[in-house]
Design a protein around this motif. Structure first.
Motif, PDB file in Angstrom:
ATOM      1  N   GLY A   1      12.719  29.183 -34.616  1.00  0.00           N
ATOM      2  CA  GLY A   1      13.390  27.960 -34.222  1.00  0.00           C
ATOM      3  C   GLY A   1      13.257  27.693 -32.728  1.00  0.00           C
ATOM      4  O   GLY A   1      12.844  28.561 -31.959  1.00  0.00           O
ATOM      5  N   ALA A   2      13.619  26.483 -32.346  1.00  0.00           N
ATOM      6  CA  ALA A   2      13.571  26.101 -30.938  1.00  0.00           C
ATOM      7  C   ALA A   2      14.517  26.980 -30.116  1.00  0.00           C
ATOM      8  O   ALA A   2      15.620  27.292 -30.568  1.00  0.00           O
ATOM      9  CB  ALA A   2      13.986  24.637 -30.793  1.00  0.00           C
ATOM     10  N   TYR A   3      14.062  27.367 -28.959  1.00  0.00           N
ATOM     11  CA  TYR A   3      14.892  28.129 -28.012  1.00  0.00           C
ATOM     12  C   TYR A   3      15.418  29.439 -28.612  1.00  0.00           C
ATOM     13  O   TYR A   3      16.597  29.763 -28.493  1.00  0.00           O
ATOM     14  CB  TYR A   3      16.064  27.277 -27.497  1.00  0.00           C
ATOM     15  CG  TYR A   3      15.651  25.905 -27.017  1.00  0.00           C
ATOM     16  CD1 TYR A   3      14.811  25.758 -25.922  1.00  0.00           C
ATOM     17  CD2 TYR A   3      16.071  24.754 -27.669  1.00  0.00           C
ATOM     18  CE1 TYR A   3      14.420  24.500 -25.488  1.00  0.00           C
ATOM     19  CE2 TYR A   3      15.686  23.490 -27.241  1.00  0.00           C
ATOM     20  CZ  TYR A   3      14.859  23.374 -26.148  1.00  0.00           C
ATOM     21  OH  TYR A   3      14.473  22.143 -25.716  1.00  0.00           O
TER      22      TYR A   3
ATOM     23  N   LYS B   1       1.688  17.543 -30.789  1.00  0.00           N
ATOM     24  CA  LYS B   1       2.331  16.235 -30.640  1.00  0.00           C
ATOM     25  C   LYS B   1       1.592  15.371 -29.613  1.00  0.00           C
ATOM     26  O   LYS B   1       1.275  14.213 -29.864  1.00  0.00           O
ATOM     27  CB  LYS B   1       3.789  16.422 -30.219  1.00  0.00           C
ATOM     28  CG  LYS B   1       4.602  15.151 -30.257  1.00  0.00           C
ATOM     29  CD  LYS B   1       6.066  15.420 -29.970  1.00  0.00           C
ATOM     30  CE  LYS B   1       6.890  14.201 -30.353  1.00  0.00           C
ATOM     31  NZ  LYS B   1       8.313  14.378 -30.071  1.00  0.00           N
TER      32      LYS B   1
ATOM     33  N   GLU C   1       9.200  26.242 -35.300  1.00  0.00           N
ATOM     34  CA  GLU C   1       9.295  25.746 -36.672  1.00  0.00           C
ATOM     35  C   GLU C   1      10.049  24.426 -36.611  1.00  0.00           C
ATOM     36  O   GLU C   1      11.178  24.373 -36.133  1.00  0.00           O
ATOM     37  CB  GLU C   1      10.091  26.722 -37.538  1.00  0.00           C
ATOM     38  CG  GLU C   1       9.331  27.957 -37.934  1.00  0.00           C
ATOM     39  CD  GLU C   1      10.231  28.919 -38.694  1.00  0.00           C
ATOM     40  OE1 GLU C   1      10.786  28.521 -39.727  1.00  0.00           O
ATOM     41  OE2 GLU C   1      10.389  30.049 -38.218  1.00  0.00           O
ATOM     42  N   ILE C   2       9.430  23.383 -37.114  1.00  0.00           N
ATOM     43  CA  ILE C   2      10.061  22.060 -36.965  1.00  0.00           C
ATOM     44  C   ILE C   2      10.201  21.326 -38.295  1.00  0.00           C
ATOM     45  O   ILE C   2      10.530  20.148 -38.328  1.00  0.00           O
ATOM     46  CB  ILE C   2       9.249  21.169 -35.994  1.00  0.00           C
ATOM     47  CG1 ILE C   2       7.823  20.965 -36.522  1.00  0.00           C
ATOM     48  CG2 ILE C   2       9.225  21.767 -34.600  1.00  0.00           C
ATOM     49  CD1 ILE C   2       7.141  19.793 -35.861  1.00  0.00           C
TER      50      ILE C   2
ATOM     51  N   SER D   1      12.273  21.700 -41.003  1.00  0.00           N
ATOM     52  CA  SER D   1      13.426  21.810 -41.899  1.00  0.00           C
ATOM     53  C   SER D   1      14.541  20.801 -41.658  1.00  0.00           C
ATOM     54  O   SER D   1      15.663  20.998 -42.112  1.00  0.00           O
ATOM     55  CB  SER D   1      14.009  23.228 -41.825  1.00  0.00           C
ATOM     56  OG  SER D   1      13.042  24.160 -42.205  1.00  0.00           O
ATOM     57  N   GLY D   2      14.239  19.736 -40.955  1.00  0.00           N
ATOM     58  CA  GLY D   2      15.275  18.721 -40.760  1.00  0.00           C
ATOM     59  C   GLY D   2      15.139  17.609 -41.790  1.00  0.00           C
ATOM     60  O   GLY D   2      14.386  17.714 -42.758  1.00  0.00           O
TER      61      GLY D   2
ATOM     62  N   PRO E   1      11.914  12.368 -40.943  1.00  0.00           N
ATOM     63  CA  PRO E   1      12.137  11.331 -39.929  1.00  0.00           C
ATOM     64  C   PRO E   1      11.796   9.928 -40.447  1.00  0.00           C
ATOM     65  O   PRO E   1      10.862   9.772 -41.232  1.00  0.00           O
ATOM     66  CB  PRO E   1      11.182  11.727 -38.803  1.00  0.00           C
ATOM     67  CG  PRO E   1      10.790  13.133 -39.070  1.00  0.00           C
ATOM     68  CD  PRO E   1      10.868  13.323 -40.548  1.00  0.00           C
TER      69      PRO E   1
ATOM     70  N   GLU F   1       6.629  10.445 -36.209  1.00  0.00           N
ATOM     71  CA  GLU F   1       7.356  11.727 -36.285  1.00  0.00           C
ATOM     72  C   GLU F   1       7.056  12.438 -37.608  1.00  0.00           C
ATOM     73  O   GLU F   1       6.957  13.655 -37.657  1.00  0.00           O
ATOM     74  CB  GLU F   1       8.868  11.496 -36.152  1.00  0.00           C
ATOM     75  CG  GLU F   1       9.330  10.993 -34.799  1.00  0.00           C
ATOM     76  CD  GLU F   1       9.300  12.059 -33.702  1.00  0.00           C
ATOM     77  OE1 GLU F   1       9.062  13.238 -34.006  1.00  0.00           O
ATOM     78  OE2 GLU F   1       9.501  11.689 -32.531  1.00  0.00           O
TER      79      GLU F   1
ATOM     80  N   TYR G   1       3.535  13.889 -37.350  1.00  0.00           N
ATOM     81  CA  TYR G   1       3.575  15.025 -36.413  1.00  0.00           C
ATOM     82  C   TYR G   1       4.098  16.281 -37.119  1.00  0.00           C
ATOM     83  O   TYR G   1       3.531  17.372 -37.006  1.00  0.00           O
ATOM     84  CB  TYR G   1       4.446  14.652 -35.199  1.00  0.00           C
ATOM     85  CG  TYR G   1       5.052  15.794 -34.426  1.00  0.00           C
ATOM     86  CD1 TYR G   1       4.255  16.814 -33.910  1.00  0.00           C
ATOM     87  CD2 TYR G   1       6.427  15.847 -34.185  1.00  0.00           C
ATOM     88  CE1 TYR G   1       4.829  17.869 -33.190  1.00  0.00           C
ATOM     89  CE2 TYR G   1       6.996  16.886 -33.473  1.00  0.00           C
ATOM     90  CZ  TYR G   1       6.203  17.900 -32.985  1.00  0.00           C
ATOM     91  OH  TYR G   1       6.764  18.928 -32.280  1.00  0.00           O
TER      92      TYR G   1
END
Lengths: 167, 128
Positions: free
Chosen positions: B7-9, B52, B82-83, B85-86, B89, B94, B97
């Motif tokens: 995940g981010a950060y 991106k 990892e992007i 799982s939201g 968009p 998006e 991407y």
């Protein structure tokens, strides 16, 4: 012992956090950081209160600034949750520094500590500068705690994934 | 090649630098590097941001996206958020991407000798 418990919404992380806290006999302190304003948060708070009933928890509703709170008398302190605490600092008159002061205070003063955090890391969308900064601050704080924790647990719909330590 | 995701950060880069004893300067930053120099160093971090920017600037498109990693060679370390799982968009860019990042990372994952997932700085080995 320090435990960090993370997971998505409704992953049962609170329930597990409470069960872990109950491994420590004696009076426990539950620090609730959620603001008690909207109807929705009131109903969430009620649900959590019912869950803790009869388990020897004292509840302290405090949004931030823990310095001076007496922790030594409790066998374990449960913080619910880091995500709220972070928001209370960043968006309500605090800063990243004051957020870390609260975290460090708990880690230094609590005999045993269980911290619940939220997993908000897997979406590539950029919202606003403030929200990006919130995600960054919360996740780095969770990393900071994870490094110093004995146990790091990821909850997945009631199932525990142990990343560090054991149960 | 080692692929590091998470995940981010989640302290992916600092994990890599510490574990493999490399310097940050030896790693390319996908957020800022020239588009044609992504794979000129020992490895790259922020691969998702490189993808991106490559899409935004027309360096690649949906059809030829995998060509982006044609010359990935045998880079030592690739780090990517990892992007996927939201919520899907609303914005078309998006969405593509996200899709393309998933395709590219899966492709690299297949090629990689080792795939490591980082959770708040703690590694789990997914493949070795």
């Amino acid at each position: 012992m320090i435990y960090l418990i993370s997971g998505g919404v409704k992953s049962h992380k609170s329930k597990w956090a409470e069960n872990i806290a109950c491994l420590f006999p004696g009076e426990k302190l539950y620090i609730a950081t959620m603001e008690n304003k909207s109807e929705e948060s009131k109903s969430r708070i009620e649900k959590h209160r019912a869950m803790r009933k009869g388990k020897n928890f004292k509840t302290l509703e405090l949004q931030k600034d823990f310095k001076g709170v007496e922790l030594a008398g409790f066998s374990v302190v449960l913080l619910e949750c880091l995500g709220n605490l972070c928001a209370n600092h960043l968006f309500n008159g605090g800063s990243e520094e004051s957020f870390y002061e609260d975290i460090k205070y708990l880690m230094e003063k609590a005999k045993n500590l269980v911290i619940v955090t939220n997993d908000i890391s897997y979406e590539g969308l950029y919202y606003t500068k403030e929200i990006e900064n919130y995600i960054k601050t919360l996740n780095y704080a969770s990393c900071f705690i994870a490094e110093r924790s004995d146990n790091v647990i990821e909850m997945v719909y009631g199932n525990a994934v142990i990343h560090k330590g054991s149960l | 090649m080692i692929l590091i995701i998470g995940g981010a950060y989640h302290n992916k880069l600092s994990y890599a630098l510490k574990t493999y004893n490399i310097l940050k300067e030896d790693m390319q930053d996908g957020k800022t590097c020239p588009l044609d120099e992504a794979f000129s160093k020992k490895g790259i971090y922020n691969l998702h941001l490189y993808i991106k920017r490559s899409l935004e600037q027309g360096f690649i498109n949906k059809e030829n996206a995998l060509s982006l990693v044609d010359n990935i060679g045998n880079k030592e370390i690739i780090i990517c958020d990892e992007i996927g799982s939201g919520i899907i968009p609303l914005d078309k860019f998006e969405r593509s991407y996200r899709d393309i990042t998933g395709q590219i990372v899966s492709y690299i994952s297949e090629k990689a000798d080792q795939v490591i997932r980082i959770y708040y700085g703690i590694p789990s080995v997914l493949k070795e």
